[in-house]
Design a protein around this motif. Structure first.
Motif, mmCIF file in Angstrom:
data_model
loop_
_atom_site.group_PDB
_atom_site.id
_atom_site.type_symbol
_atom_site.label_atom_id
_atom_site.label_comp_id
_atom_site.label_asym_id
_atom_site.label_seq_id
_atom_site.Cartn_x
_atom_site.Cartn_y
_atom_site.Cartn_z
ATOM 1 N N LEU A 606 -31.014 -62.503 -2.759
ATOM 2 C CA LEU A 606 -31.056 -61.067 -2.554
ATOM 3 C C LEU A 606 -32.203 -60.631 -3.546
ATOM 4 C CD1 LEU A 606 -27.062 -59.978 -3.020
ATOM 5 C CD2 LEU A 606 -28.754 -60.492 -0.872
ATOM 6 N N GLU A 607 -32.815 -59.436 -3.248
ATOM 7 C CA GLU A 607 -34.212 -59.184 -3.966
ATOM 8 C C GLU A 607 -33.710 -57.758 -4.753
ATOM 9 O OE1 GLU A 607 -37.033 -60.373 -4.078
ATOM 10 O OE2 GLU A 607 -36.601 -61.714 -2.415
ATOM 11 N N MET A 608 -33.058 -56.722 -4.444
ATOM 12 C CA MET A 608 -32.596 -55.659 -5.106
ATOM 13 C C MET A 608 -31.601 -55.859 -6.247
ATOM 14 S SD MET A 608 -32.742 -53.053 -2.219
ATOM 15 C CE MET A 608 -33.023 -53.775 -0.256
ATOM 16 N N MET A 609 -30.809 -56.757 -6.007
ATOM 17 C CA MET A 609 -29.940 -57.035 -7.025
ATOM 18 C C MET A 609 -29.465 -58.573 -7.089
ATOM 19 S SD MET A 609 -26.506 -55.476 -5.252
ATOM 20 C CE MET A 609 -27.212 -54.195 -4.438
ATOM 21 N N SER A 610 -28.825 -59.056 -8.067
ATOM 22 C CA SER A 610 -28.285 -60.306 -8.411
ATOM 23 C C SER A 610 -27.217 -60.653 -7.358
ATOM 24 C CB SER A 610 -28.037 -61.027 -9.758
ATOM 25 O OG SER A 610 -26.699 -60.218 -10.086
ATOM 26 N N ASN A 658 -27.969 -57.180 6.635
ATOM 27 C CA ASN A 658 -29.097 -57.481 5.869
ATOM 28 C C ASN A 658 -28.996 -56.881 4.376
ATOM 29 O OD1 ASN A 658 -29.839 -54.845 6.209
ATOM 30 N ND2 ASN A 658 -31.819 -55.397 7.302
ATOM 31 N N GLU A 659 -29.748 -56.854 3.386
ATOM 32 C CA GLU A 659 -29.449 -56.584 2.016
ATOM 33 C C GLU A 659 -29.409 -54.867 2.079
ATOM 34 O OE1 GLU A 659 -30.874 -56.883 -2.659
ATOM 35 O OE2 GLU A 659 -31.955 -58.142 -0.986
ATOM 36 N N GLU A 660 -30.458 -54.237 2.920
ATOM 37 C CA GLU A 660 -30.697 -52.879 2.903
ATOM 38 C C GLU A 660 -29.368 -52.032 3.197
ATOM 39 O OE1 GLU A 660 -32.867 -55.085 4.171
ATOM 40 O OE2 GLU A 660 -34.497 -54.957 2.665
ATOM 41 N N ARG A 661 -28.860 -52.883 4.480
ATOM 42 C CA ARG A 661 -27.296 -52.280 4.842
ATOM 43 C C ARG A 661 -26.308 -52.368 3.688
ATOM 44 N NH1 ARG A 661 -23.999 -51.959 9.403
ATOM 45 N NH2 ARG A 661 -22.172 -50.766 8.700
ATOM 46 N N LEU A 662 -26.400 -53.390 3.064
ATOM 47 C CA LEU A 662 -25.442 -53.558 1.925
ATOM 48 C C LEU A 662 -25.562 -52.361 0.806
ATOM 49 C CD1 LEU A 662 -23.353 -55.232 0.208
ATOM 50 C CD2 LEU A 662 -25.309 -56.638 -0.737
ATOM 51 N N VAL A 663 -26.632 -52.186 0.359
ATOM 52 C CA VAL A 663 -27.130 -51.149 -0.392
ATOM 53 C C VAL A 663 -26.810 -49.741 0.001
ATOM 54 C CG1 VAL A 663 -28.915 -49.970 -1.718
ATOM 55 C CG2 VAL A 663 -28.854 -52.412 -1.605
ATOM 56 N N GLU A 664 -27.013 -49.597 1.470
ATOM 57 C CA GLU A 664 -26.769 -48.317 1.735
ATOM 58 C C GLU A 664 -25.083 -48.035 1.850
ATOM 59 O OE1 GLU A 664 -26.665 -46.530 6.489
ATOM 60 O OE2 GLU A 664 -28.319 -48.064 5.870
ATOM 61 N N GLU A 665 -24.463 -49.109 2.043
ATOM 62 C CA GLU A 665 -23.017 -48.921 1.900
ATOM 63 C C GLU A 665 -22.153 -48.882 0.776
ATOM 64 O OE1 GLU A 665 -19.653 -48.219 4.385
ATOM 65 O OE2 GLU A 665 -21.567 -48.922 5.340
ATOM 66 N N LEU A 666 -22.932 -49.366 -0.280
ATOM 67 C CA LEU A 666 -22.507 -49.472 -1.552
ATOM 68 C C LEU A 666 -22.853 -47.908 -2.199
ATOM 69 C CD1 LEU A 666 -23.942 -53.001 -3.044
ATOM 70 C CD2 LEU A 666 -21.585 -52.292 -2.708
#
Length: 668
Positions: A606-610, A658-666
């Motif tokens: 992951l790039e935006m968080m560990s 993907n990670e972008e979708r994860l961040v969006e949902e969080l």
């Protein structure tokens, strides 16, 4: 010699010494004599003395033991070290097999391993370098014993691959090392260790690593704490992978395709165990498939996919000389048999619990009887039966007293209970036992404040309740027997450290009847603050899963006492934490989150968080983060270089983000 040449020479010596060490201690196939190994080690020591900047954490010279420690620091395991449920006979094994097949399907393969009688430890590696070793502790938090574990030559200081991982193993003392150690202790007029297990635990908890280095310990590594992105799909594959990294695993393991093969393996080793060079106390049986393990899950204490078969207890005959009574912290009066000392399963036994008056009557136990004694699960001594045909007529009947042996209050038998109980809240024995419970490992965990010290403080009237512990001074403690300046300072620091414990530790320590460690954590998570729990109604309590009516009544009754409120106020004034510090339960505000009740798998970079940050955020929103993909997985978060888990998710039709979708949902 210049630095560049010295650096190359040191690297060559590292490689040679590590290879010879691996051949000797892991493969048991030495290729050079001891004298050659010792010569190379001397060369390395001399080079490191001449060029100190070349001494590294993974140098073979680091195994000889370093500086003396003041105390062991506490460390948190990356994943919980669970204990195993026990099986004692063939039927228990068949019941386990039935439960496994009900939960994971009929096609089940097991791995059987010898259950090493030692000390469970956790080993952490970063980029292939051994950085931390810890005891099991309470399963979540252990003690940092890295310096002592480095002295075990079968533990690699650097792995054959630069991987980051945490592995689990059992450190033990081979029988030959144990015999040598006890011979030396006897020659020095010291008390020998009772068995290799005690010797292993004592060695790894030495504050001086140089002493641990002399004990010739060994280890078998038996698992990976979290298989993560390794692509490993079975326990047996994981063990083979550990072999390839340079770890020492036990080669007597066997894959079994049925419970019949498991039982054959168990029966074979029941007879062969005396031929080993180390002690075992049973067989561990694990479901091989990681996917099946995930399906079966765990209870609060143990995995449903594994069980420990315990060998039948050794039985011996001795004389029951007397029966002693003790009063516990809840007022229960327990009779204990005082025995003619006898060796049972490797230790000398002088006492055995008789549980209660009904058991004494049922087994017709008399003082002076010849009795059969065994250790239940090879641990707790118990009287099996009486050899009535050996009676001489001089044996004496035993009758339970009508009054408390400590405070003379009348004993009562509550409805539905077998035990006799002292209900005097000011009974000295109950207060003393309550203090011992309060400082114990699963409660406030105050190092250095054990049973003997508590009893001494209580006898000297220095403590009357648990709040008094936080009023103890250096001047009071230094006067105690066997308490030097260093011990006192360490104890004062341990008491101070305990003030920061999370609420569940304090709640369990207060000894509310029927509230164990697990229930204390559940209550602390739910209410968050002691003040909220104090005001909780019976209905609010029973609305919580795992809290039944009996426990709820006990909690309400406890907090109805004025003395309880006064005690909590004193503890609060002393600076003791009254709040829950752990992960919070899903709140009303986030209960509608996508993640609530969902199972999520994280894979790739992951790039935006560990990955740990992502895990914490998902769990804070009510999700469960799993280490493997199965049909029960709701979504897989795939970062860069996602591997086998992504492939499996696609095969099973599991939703992939993907990670972008994860961040969006969080952030919703």
């Amino acid at each position: 010699m210049d630095l560049q040449f010295a650096e190359k020479k040191v690297k060559d010596l590292h490689n040679l010494l590590n290879q010879y060490n691996y051949e000797y201690h892991v493969l048991d196939q030495p290729s050079v004599p001891d004298a050659e190994y010792d010569r190379l080690m001397r060369d390395l020591i001399e080079l490191e003395e001449q060029f100190p900047e070349l001494k590294t954490e993974d140098s073979p010279t680091q195994r000889v033991g370093g500086e003396i420690l003041d105390m062991f620091e506490k460390v948190e395991h990356q994943s919980q070290m669970l204990s195993l449920g026990n099986a004692f006979n063939e039927q228990d094994l068949r019941d386990f097999d039935r439960r496994v097949r009900q939960g994971a399907g009929e096609n089940v393969t097991y791995v059987c391993e010898l259950k090493i009688d030692g000390l469970a430890v956790s080993l952490r590696y970063e980029d292939g370098l051994f950085i931390l070793g810890a005891t099991r502790g309470d399963g979540s938090i252990g003690e940092n014993i890295t310096a002592n574990l480095k002295t075990i030559r079968s533990i690699p200081l650097r792995l054959k691959e630069n991987v980051t991982m945490e592995v689990r193993g059992e450190a033990f003392m081979p029988r030959r090392s144990f015999e040598k150690l006890n011979k030396a202790k006897e020659e020095n007029g010291e008390e020998p260790f009772a068995n290799p297990r005690n010797a292993a635990a004592g060695s790894l908890r030495q504050l001086d690593p140089r002493l641990a280095a002399k004990r010739n310990m060994d280890i078998f590594v038996y698992g990976i704490a979290n298989v993560g992105d390794t692509g490993i799909v079975s326990h047996s594959e994981g063990l083979n992978y550990l072999d390839s990294l340079g770890f020492k695993t036990n080669k007597e393991r066997k894959r079994c395709k049925s419970i019949e093969e498991v039982i054959d393996y168990v029966e074979g080793w029941t007879d062969k165990r005396p031929n080993l060079s180390y002690d075992i106390d049973g067989i561990v049986i694990k479901v091989d498939s990681m996917e099946s393990q995930e399906q079966l899950g765990t209870t609060a204490k143990s995995p449903r996919w594994a069980i420990a078969y315990k060998f039948p207890a050794e039985e011996v005959v001795t004389t029951l000389r007397d029966i002693e009574l003790s009063v516990g912290r809840t007022g229960v009066v327990t009779p204990t048999a005082l025995l003619e000392p006898v060796r049972v399963a490797g230790t000398t036994v002088q006492r055995a619990s008789l549980h209660n008056e009904d058991l004494i009557r049922e087994k017709d136990i008399k003082i002076g009887d010849q009795v059969v004694v065994k250790k239940a699960g090879d641990i707790i001594p118990e009287v099996v039966n009486v050899l009535a045909d050996r009676r001489t007529g001089e044996e004496q009947d035993f009758n339970m007293p009508t009054h408390c042996p400590e405070c003379e209050s009348e004993l009562v038998r509550l409805d539905g209970e077998v035990a006799l109980r002292c209900i005097n809240p000011k009974c000295p024995a109950q207060i003393r036992e309550g203090l011992i419970h309060f400082v114990s490992r699963n409660a406030m965990n105050i190092d250095g404040l054990g049973e003997k010290v508590i009893s001494q403080l209580f006898a000297e009237n220095l403590i009357k309740d648990v709040a008094d512990i936080y009023k103890l001074t250096y001047e009071q403690l230094i006067q105690l027997e066997r308490m030097g300046e260093k011990s006192v300072n360490n104890l004062i620091q341990a008491i101070e450290n305990s003030k920061g414990n999370s609420l569940e530790k304090l709640l369990f320590g207060l000894g509310v009847r029927h509230v164990g460690a697990k229930a204390a954590k559940t209550l602390s998570k739910e209410f968050g603050q002691m003040e909220a729990l104090e005001k909780a109604s019976r209905d609010e309590l029973t609305a919580i899963n795992e809290i039944g009516e009996k426990m709820a009544d006990s909690i309400v009754s406890f907090f109805e006492q004025e003395e309880a409120h006064e005690l909590i106020a004193e503890l609060k004034a002393a600076g003791v934490n009254m709040a829950y510090n752990g992960p919070k339960p899903v709140s009303a505000e986030n209960s509608d989150s996508f993640f609530a009740g969902k199972t999520v798998v994280l894979t790739g970079k992951l790039e935006m968080m560990s990955r740990n940050e992502a895990k914490e955020k998902v769990e804070a929103l009510g999700g469960k983060v799993s280490g493997s993909v199965s049909k029960k997985t709701d979504v897989v978060i795939a970062g860069e270089d996602a591997g086998s888990k992504l492939t499996k998710a696609q095969e099973l039709g599991v939703e992939v983000w993907n990670e972008e979708r994860l961040v969006e949902e969080l952030n919703k």
